[in-house]
Write a protein that holds these residues in place. Structure first.
Motif, PDB file in Angstrom:
ATOM      1  N   LEU A   1      19.593 -45.674  10.642  1.00 31.14           N
ATOM      2  CA  LEU A   1      18.170 -45.348  10.138  1.00 31.14           C
ATOM      3  C   LEU A   1      17.656 -46.392   9.377  1.00 31.14           C
ATOM      4  O   LEU A   1      18.391 -46.603   8.241  1.00 31.14           O
ATOM      5  N   GLN A   2      16.349 -46.611   9.503  1.00 26.29           N
ATOM      6  CA  GLN A   2      15.656 -47.711   8.694  1.00 26.29           C
ATOM      7  C   GLN A   2      14.495 -47.238   7.914  1.00 26.29           C
ATOM      8  O   GLN A   2      14.138 -47.649   7.041  1.00 26.29           O
ATOM      9  N   MET A   3      13.723 -46.033   8.480  1.00 26.03           N
ATOM     10  CA  MET A   3      12.880 -45.530   7.744  1.00 26.03           C
ATOM     11  C   MET A   3      12.584 -44.102   8.377  1.00 26.03           C
ATOM     12  O   MET A   3      12.602 -43.768   9.678  1.00 26.03           O
ATOM     13  N   LEU A   4      12.204 -43.072   7.549  1.00 25.15           N
ATOM     14  CA  LEU A   4      11.765 -41.724   8.205  1.00 25.15           C
ATOM     15  C   LEU A   4      10.672 -41.280   7.110  1.00 25.15           C
ATOM     16  O   LEU A   4      10.717 -41.374   6.094  1.00 25.15           O
ATOM     17  N   GLU A   5       9.617 -40.949   7.652  1.00 27.05           N
ATOM     18  CA  GLU A   5       8.472 -40.535   7.040  1.00 27.05           C
ATOM     19  C   GLU A   5       7.921 -39.142   7.828  1.00 27.05           C
ATOM     20  O   GLU A   5       8.058 -39.237   8.983  1.00 27.05           O
ATOM     21  N   GLU A   6       7.135 -38.256   7.021  1.00 25.43           N
ATOM     22  CA  GLU A   6       6.322 -37.205   7.941  1.00 25.43           C
ATOM     23  C   GLU A   6       5.225 -37.813   8.343  1.00 25.43           C
ATOM     24  O   GLU A   6       4.560 -38.868   7.943  1.00 25.43           O
ATOM     25  N   SER A   7       4.743 -37.225   9.823  1.00 28.30           N
ATOM     26  CA  SER A   7       3.641 -37.834  10.364  1.00 28.30           C
ATOM     27  C   SER A   7       2.555 -37.517   9.608  1.00 28.30           C
ATOM     28  O   SER A   7       2.347 -36.389   8.674  1.00 28.30           O
ATOM     29  N   ALA A   8       1.216 -38.148  10.033  1.00 28.16           N
ATOM     30  CA  ALA A   8      -0.038 -37.977   9.144  1.00 28.16           C
ATOM     31  C   ALA A   8      -0.413 -36.486   9.203  1.00 28.16           C
ATOM     32  O   ALA A   8      -1.006 -36.057   8.113  1.00 28.16           O
ATOM     33  N   ARG A   9      -0.335 -35.781  10.257  1.00 30.04           N
ATOM     34  CA  ARG A   9      -0.929 -34.461  10.331  1.00 30.04           C
ATOM     35  C   ARG A   9       0.376 -33.510   9.740  1.00 30.04           C
ATOM     36  O   ARG A   9      -0.067 -32.342   9.511  1.00 30.04           O
ATOM     37  N   GLY A  10       1.401 -33.816   9.471  1.00 31.07           N
ATOM     38  CA  GLY A  10       2.558 -33.024   9.169  1.00 31.07           C
ATOM     39  C   GLY A  10       3.001 -32.449  10.486  1.00 31.07           C
ATOM     40  O   GLY A  10       2.378 -32.786  11.727  1.00 31.07           O
ATOM     41  N   GLY A  11       3.902 -31.652  10.357  1.00 33.64           N
ATOM     42  CA  GLY A  11       4.545 -31.106  11.544  1.00 33.64           C
ATOM     43  C   GLY A  11       5.386 -32.049  12.719  1.00 33.64           C
ATOM     44  O   GLY A  11       5.548 -31.887  13.881  1.00 33.64           O
ATOM     45  N   GLY A  12       5.716 -33.006  12.002  1.00 34.32           N
ATOM     46  CA  GLY A  12       6.574 -34.165  12.705  1.00 34.32           C
ATOM     47  C   GLY A  12       7.109 -35.189  11.742  1.00 34.32           C
ATOM     48  O   GLY A  12       6.830 -35.292  10.644  1.00 34.32           O
TER      49      GLY A  12
END
Length: 142
Positions: free
Chosen positions: A104-115
């Motif tokens: 894993l290099q990066m983990l972020e919440e998607s722009a709308r949330g829910g992913g």
């Protein structure tokens, strides 16, 4: 992590490399990016197209274009969408528990949330689709 910022030139999607972590963070944490992201998360769908786009999975063609690119980078970007709110944290915890196996290099919440958006180290012996399938199986296994 291999990362390219996407932009448009004469109607064509182009990419250029982001060369340092500092440049990446400056782009991702700019006031404009934060303002647009906040608007999207508050439900303004029209703002989503203004979000900065990054590519983590392939390299640009010789002319800098994205369309038809066949050269894979050292990392793979993956979206996990439409996650129910109560499943978001458990999914994040599962991904983080397997971060070493995933590379894993990066983990972020998607722009709308829910992913989530995540970037992981490519397994070079696998195709793009096989890498995504491998990661999906890894993140979903207990």
């Amino acid at each position: 992590m291999s990362v390219h910022i996407i932009y448009y030139k004469d109607g064509a999607k182009m990419m250029r490399p982001v060369l340092t972590k500092e440049e990446y963070l400056t782009l991702r944490n700019s006031e404009q990016q934060k303002t647009v992201l906040k608007a999207v998360r508050e439900g303004d769908e029209k703002q989503k197209r203004r979000l900065m786009q990054m590519n983590y999975s392939c390299l640009p063609n010789e002319d800098g274009t994205l369309k038809g690119s066949k050269t894979m980078s050292t990392t793979v970007g993956m979206d996990i969408d439409h996650i129910e709110a109560e499943k978001m944290l458990p999914l994040k915890e599962r991904i983080l528990a397997k971060k070493d196996g995933l590379g894993l290099q990066m983990l972020e919440e998607s722009a709308r949330g829910g992913g989530y958006h995540l970037v992981f180290k490519r397994r070079p012996e696998l195709s793009q689709e096989e890498n995504l399938k491998w990661a999906s199986e890894l993140k979903s296994s207990r």
